[in-house]
Design a protein around this motif. Structure first.
Motif, PDB file in Angstrom:
ATOM      1  N   GLN A  12       0.862  -1.163   0.000  1.00  0.00           N
ATOM      2  CA  GLN A  12       0.000   0.000   0.000  1.00  0.00           C
ATOM      3  C   GLN A  12       0.903   1.218   0.000  1.00  0.00           C
ATOM      4  OE1 GLN A  12      -3.418   0.199   2.597  1.00  0.00           O
ATOM      5  NE2 GLN A  12      -3.305  -1.985   2.999  1.00  0.00           N
ATOM      6  N   ILE A  13       0.708   2.102  -0.962  1.00  0.00           N
ATOM      7  CA  ILE A  13       1.519   3.294  -1.095  1.00  0.00           C
ATOM      8  C   ILE A  13       0.598   4.507  -1.065  1.00  0.00           C
ATOM      9  CG2 ILE A  13       3.128   4.545  -2.582  1.00  0.00           C
ATOM     10  CD1 ILE A  13       4.040   1.869  -3.712  1.00  0.00           C
ATOM     11  N   TYR A 198      10.794  10.413   0.682  1.00  0.00           N
ATOM     12  CA  TYR A 198      10.702  11.813   0.259  1.00  0.00           C
ATOM     13  C   TYR A 198      11.715  12.051  -0.851  1.00  0.00           C
ATOM     14  CZ  TYR A 198      11.182  16.941   0.595  1.00  0.00           C
ATOM     15  OH  TYR A 198      11.231  18.284   0.327  1.00  0.00           O
ATOM     16  N   VAL A 199      11.280  12.647  -1.948  1.00  0.00           N
ATOM     17  CA  VAL A 199      12.161  12.926  -3.080  1.00  0.00           C
ATOM     18  C   VAL A 199      12.744  14.329  -2.919  1.00  0.00           C
ATOM     19  CG1 VAL A 199      12.348  13.105  -5.578  1.00  0.00           C
ATOM     20  CG2 VAL A 199      10.813  11.414  -4.572  1.00  0.00           C
ATOM     21  N   PHE A 200      14.016  14.399  -2.555  1.00  0.00           N
ATOM     22  CA  PHE A 200      14.672  15.691  -2.357  1.00  0.00           C
ATOM     23  C   PHE A 200      15.022  16.341  -3.685  1.00  0.00           C
ATOM     24  CE2 PHE A 200      18.355  18.419  -1.370  1.00  0.00           C
ATOM     25  CZ  PHE A 200      17.845  19.154  -0.316  1.00  0.00           C
ATOM     26  N   GLU A 201      15.470  15.544  -4.639  1.00  0.00           N
ATOM     27  CA  GLU A 201      15.775  16.028  -5.982  1.00  0.00           C
ATOM     28  C   GLU A 201      15.330  14.973  -6.997  1.00  0.00           C
ATOM     29  OE1 GLU A 201      16.743  18.827  -7.038  1.00  0.00           O
ATOM     30  OE2 GLU A 201      17.869  19.834  -5.442  1.00  0.00           O
ATOM     31  N   GLY A 202      14.850  15.418  -8.157  1.00  0.00           N
ATOM     32  CA  GLY A 202      14.560  14.497  -9.240  1.00  0.00           C
ATOM     33  C   GLY A 202      13.141  13.982  -9.233  1.00  0.00           C
ATOM     34  N   ALA A 203      12.988  12.757  -9.752  1.00  0.00           N
ATOM     35  CA  ALA A 203      11.674  12.117  -9.859  1.00  0.00           C
ATOM     36  C   ALA A 203      11.892  10.616  -9.932  1.00  0.00           C
ATOM     37  CB  ALA A 203      10.928  12.603 -11.100  1.00  0.00           C
ATOM     38  N   VAL A 204      10.996   9.849  -9.290  1.00  0.00           N
ATOM     39  CA  VAL A 204      11.145   8.399  -9.244  1.00  0.00           C
ATOM     40  C   VAL A 204       9.798   7.720  -9.458  1.00  0.00           C
ATOM     41  CG1 VAL A 204      13.086   8.586  -7.612  1.00  0.00           C
ATOM     42  CG2 VAL A 204      10.765   8.197  -6.731  1.00  0.00           C
ATOM     43  N   GLU A 205       9.888   6.441  -9.808  1.00  0.00           N
ATOM     44  CA  GLU A 205       8.732   5.544  -9.782  1.00  0.00           C
ATOM     45  C   GLU A 205       8.844   4.711  -8.515  1.00  0.00           C
ATOM     46  OE1 GLU A 205       6.255   5.587 -12.061  1.00  0.00           O
ATOM     47  OE2 GLU A 205       7.296   7.285 -12.974  1.00  0.00           O
ATOM     48  N   LEU A 206       7.857   4.831  -7.631  1.00  0.00           N
ATOM     49  CA  LEU A 206       7.828   4.075  -6.384  1.00  0.00           C
ATOM     50  C   LEU A 206       6.784   2.977  -6.548  1.00  0.00           C
ATOM     51  CD1 LEU A 206       8.920   3.980  -3.419  1.00  0.00           C
ATOM     52  CD2 LEU A 206       6.913   5.353  -2.806  1.00  0.00           C
ATOM     53  N   GLY A 207       7.244   1.753  -6.794  1.00  0.00           N
ATOM     54  CA  GLY A 207       6.299   0.724  -7.196  1.00  0.00           C
ATOM     55  C   GLY A 207       5.631   1.144  -8.491  1.00  0.00           C
ATOM     56  N   GLU A 208       4.308   1.244  -8.483  1.00  0.00           N
ATOM     57  CA  GLU A 208       3.569   1.681  -9.670  1.00  0.00           C
ATOM     58  C   GLU A 208       3.167   3.152  -9.597  1.00  0.00           C
ATOM     59  OE1 GLU A 208       0.317  -0.971 -10.175  1.00  0.00           O
ATOM     60  OE2 GLU A 208       1.576  -2.726 -10.559  1.00  0.00           O
ATOM     61  N   ASP A 209       3.654   3.868  -8.571  1.00  0.00           N
ATOM     62  CA  ASP A 209       3.304   5.279  -8.395  1.00  0.00           C
ATOM     63  C   ASP A 209       4.488   6.160  -8.776  1.00  0.00           C
ATOM     64  OD1 ASP A 209       0.578   5.573  -6.652  1.00  0.00           O
ATOM     65  OD2 ASP A 209       1.604   3.711  -6.174  1.00  0.00           O
ATOM     66  N   ASP A 224       8.663  -6.068  -0.667  1.00  0.00           N
ATOM     67  CA  ASP A 224       9.597  -5.124  -1.271  1.00  0.00           C
ATOM     68  C   ASP A 224       8.878  -4.175  -2.232  1.00  0.00           C
ATOM     69  OD1 ASP A 224      11.683  -6.251   0.112  1.00  0.00           O
ATOM     70  OD2 ASP A 224      12.401  -7.466  -1.571  1.00  0.00           O
ATOM     71  N   VAL A 225       9.328  -2.933  -2.237  1.00  0.00           N
ATOM     72  CA  VAL A 225       8.817  -1.924  -3.158  1.00  0.00           C
ATOM     73  C   VAL A 225      10.012  -1.329  -3.896  1.00  0.00           C
ATOM     74  CG1 VAL A 225       7.624   0.288  -3.378  1.00  0.00           C
ATOM     75  CG2 VAL A 225       6.812  -1.412  -1.728  1.00  0.00           C
ATOM     76  N   SER A 226       9.953  -1.291  -5.220  1.00  0.00           N
ATOM     77  CA  SER A 226      11.067  -0.791  -6.016  1.00  0.00           C
ATOM     78  C   SER A 226      11.032   0.734  -6.115  1.00  0.00           C
ATOM     79  CB  SER A 226      11.037  -1.394  -7.418  1.00  0.00           C
ATOM     80  OG  SER A 226       9.859  -0.998  -8.101  1.00  0.00           O
ATOM     81  N   VAL A 227      12.232   1.317  -6.259  1.00  0.00           N
ATOM     82  CA  VAL A 227      12.392   2.743  -6.502  1.00  0.00           C
ATOM     83  C   VAL A 227      13.248   2.880  -7.753  1.00  0.00           C
ATOM     84  CG1 VAL A 227      13.133   4.966  -5.584  1.00  0.00           C
ATOM     85  CG2 VAL A 227      12.369   3.176  -4.014  1.00  0.00           C
ATOM     86  N   THR A 228      12.673   3.449  -8.823  1.00  0.00           N
ATOM     87  CA  THR A 228      13.387   3.621 -10.089  1.00  0.00           C
ATOM     88  C   THR A 228      13.452   5.097 -10.427  1.00  0.00           C
ATOM     89  OG1 THR A 228      12.620   1.465 -10.899  1.00  0.00           O
ATOM     90  CG2 THR A 228      13.437   3.034 -12.539  1.00  0.00           C
ATOM     91  N   ALA A 229      14.643   5.590 -10.723  1.00  0.00           N
ATOM     92  CA  ALA A 229      14.830   7.009 -10.999  1.00  0.00           C
ATOM     93  C   ALA A 229      14.450   7.339 -12.436  1.00  0.00           C
ATOM     94  CB  ALA A 229      16.272   7.401 -10.736  1.00  0.00           C
ATOM     95  N   ALA A 230      13.489   8.244 -12.606  1.00  0.00           N
ATOM     96  CA  ALA A 230      13.141   8.729 -13.929  1.00  0.00           C
ATOM     97  C   ALA A 230      14.191   9.701 -14.455  1.00  0.00           C
ATOM     98  CB  ALA A 230      11.771   9.405 -13.897  1.00  0.00           C
ATOM     99  N   GLU A 231      14.951  10.284 -13.542  1.00  0.00           N
ATOM    100  CA  GLU A 231      16.075  11.163 -13.839  1.00  0.00           C
ATOM    101  C   GLU A 231      17.019  11.073 -12.642  1.00  0.00           C
ATOM    102  OE1 GLU A 231      14.718  15.537 -12.697  1.00  0.00           O
ATOM    103  OE2 GLU A 231      13.114  14.490 -13.809  1.00  0.00           O
ATOM    104  N   GLU A 232      18.168  11.678 -12.725  1.00  0.00           N
ATOM    105  CA  GLU A 232      19.078  11.652 -11.577  1.00  0.00           C
ATOM    106  C   GLU A 232      18.343  12.204 -10.356  1.00  0.00           C
ATOM    107  OE1 GLU A 232      23.496  13.367 -10.316  1.00  0.00           O
ATOM    108  OE2 GLU A 232      22.826  13.446 -12.404  1.00  0.00           O
ATOM    109  N   SER A 233      18.375  11.452  -9.244  1.00  0.00           N
ATOM    110  CA  SER A 233      17.522  11.787  -8.102  1.00  0.00           C
ATOM    111  C   SER A 233      18.242  11.568  -6.782  1.00  0.00           C
ATOM    112  CB  SER A 233      16.244  10.927  -8.121  1.00  0.00           C
ATOM    113  OG  SER A 233      15.495  11.130  -9.306  1.00  0.00           O
TER     114      SER A 233
END
Length: 254
Positions: A12-13, A198-209, A224-233
Motif C-alpha cells: 500500500q503506497i 521523500y524525493v529531495f531532488e529528481g523524480a522516481v517511480e515508487l512501485g507503480e506510483d 519489497d517496493v522498487s524505486v526507479t529514478a526517472a532522472e538523476e535523483s
C-alpha cells in the motif's frame, strides 16, 4: 490455499504532493512535510515517532539566533553547502555533505544556526523525531558519515544500539540514496514497520506510483517496493515502527 494474511501484507503506497505548509521569514524559509497526512483517516499529522520533515532554506549571511528546543530529536541533513551551529555547551560545528548532526534536545538544549555571507545558499532537511520519554539528558552528536555509493542506500541514524553512525531516542531509521537516471533499488523496509519516502531532488517511480520533486509517500507493506529514478535523483527514506511509544511535547516536532 486461501490467503488469510492481514491486509498490510499487500503493498500500500499513500502518496502526498509538495506540502502547502510553509513559513517565510525572509532569508530563512521552511516547508513542513507531515507524513501522517498522506494516509487517509490517519488521526496524527506525524507518523509514529516521525513528527515532521522540514525542507529549510537559508540565504548566505543568515543568523537564526540562540533559541531552545525541548523533548524532540532534531537531525540536520545537508546534502550541499554548510550549516554552522553553536550552542551553550561551547560547540562550534559545521554540518555539510560529510557530516550529520543530531540534537537530542531532551530536557532543554539552546543553539543557534548561521550561514556566512561567503557561504552558498543552503537547502537542507531538518528532521524532527518524537522521543520515547520526556526530559531525557540533552546532548549533541556531530559525526562524519560514510561516503555515498551511487544507487545504494546509506544508513545514517537509527535507534540507540543500531549500527548507524548516529542515534535517536526512538524507533526510526534514516537512509539516503543518490540514484542515477534509470537506476532501480528497493525501498528500505523492516518487518512490521512502515516506510516514509521523500524525493529531495529528481523524480522516481515508487512501485507503480510516480513521485516528483519534494513529493513523498508512506508505504505500509511488508513486501519489497522498487524505486526507479526517472532522472538523476536524491531520495531519503525513514523506516518507522508505527507502534512505538511516543511523546508529543516537542518545541516544534509535536
Amino acid at each position: 490455499m486461501t490467503d488469510s494474511s492481514p491486509a498490510r501484507a499487500h503493498p500500500q503506497i499513500h502518496t502526498a504532493p509538495r506540502t502547502d505548509v510553509s513559513q517565510n521569514q525572509g532569508k530563512f524559509r521552511t516547508h513542513f512535510n507531515f507524513p501522517g497526512r498522506a494516509v487517509p483517516d490517519h488521526d496524527d499529522h506525524g507518523y509514529g515517532p516521525l513528527a515532521t520533515v522540514v525542507e529549510s532554506f537559508m540565504d548566505p549571511g543568515t543568523l537564526i539566533r540562540m533559541h531552545q528546543h525541548r523533548n524532540e530529536e532534531i537531525i540536520s541533513w545537508v546534502p550541499e553547502g554548510v550549516m554552522r551551529h553553536d550552542d551553550r555547551q561551547g560547540n562550534n560545528l559545521v554540518t555539510d555533505p560529510d557530516h550529520l548532526m543530531v540534537m537530542n534536545a531532551g530536557s532543554g538544549f539552546w543553539h543557534a544556526e548561521e550561514t556566512l555571507a561567503e557561504d552558498p545558499p543552503l537547502r537542507m532537511l531538518q528532521i524532527f523525531v518524537r522521543p520515547h520519554s520526556l526530559d531525557l539528558e540533552p546532548g549533541i552528536q556531530h559525526e562524519p558519515i560514510p561516503d555515498a555509493t551511487p544507487n545504494e542506500w546509506r544508513h545514517l541514524f537509527g535507534p540507540e544500539g543500531s549500527d548507524a553512525p548516529l542515534f535517536v531516542h526512538n524507533d526510526v531509521h534514516f537512509y539516503d540514496c543518490r540514484l542515477d537516471a534509470g537506476a532501480t533499488t528497493t525501498l528500505p523496509s523492516r518487518s512490521g514497520w512502515d516506510t516514509y519516502c521523500y524525493v529531495f531532488e529528481g523524480a522516481v517511480e515508487l512501485g507503480e506510483d510516480s513521485l516528483g520533486h519534494t513529493e513523498s509517500a508512506v508505504v505500509t507493506a511488508d513486501s519489497d517496493v522498487s524505486v526507479t529514478a526517472a532522472e538523476e535523483s536524491t531520495v531519503v527514506a525513514f523506516s518507522i515502527n508505527p507502534d512505538a511509544p511516543v511523546t508529543r511535547q516537542g518545541t516544534i516536532g509535536r
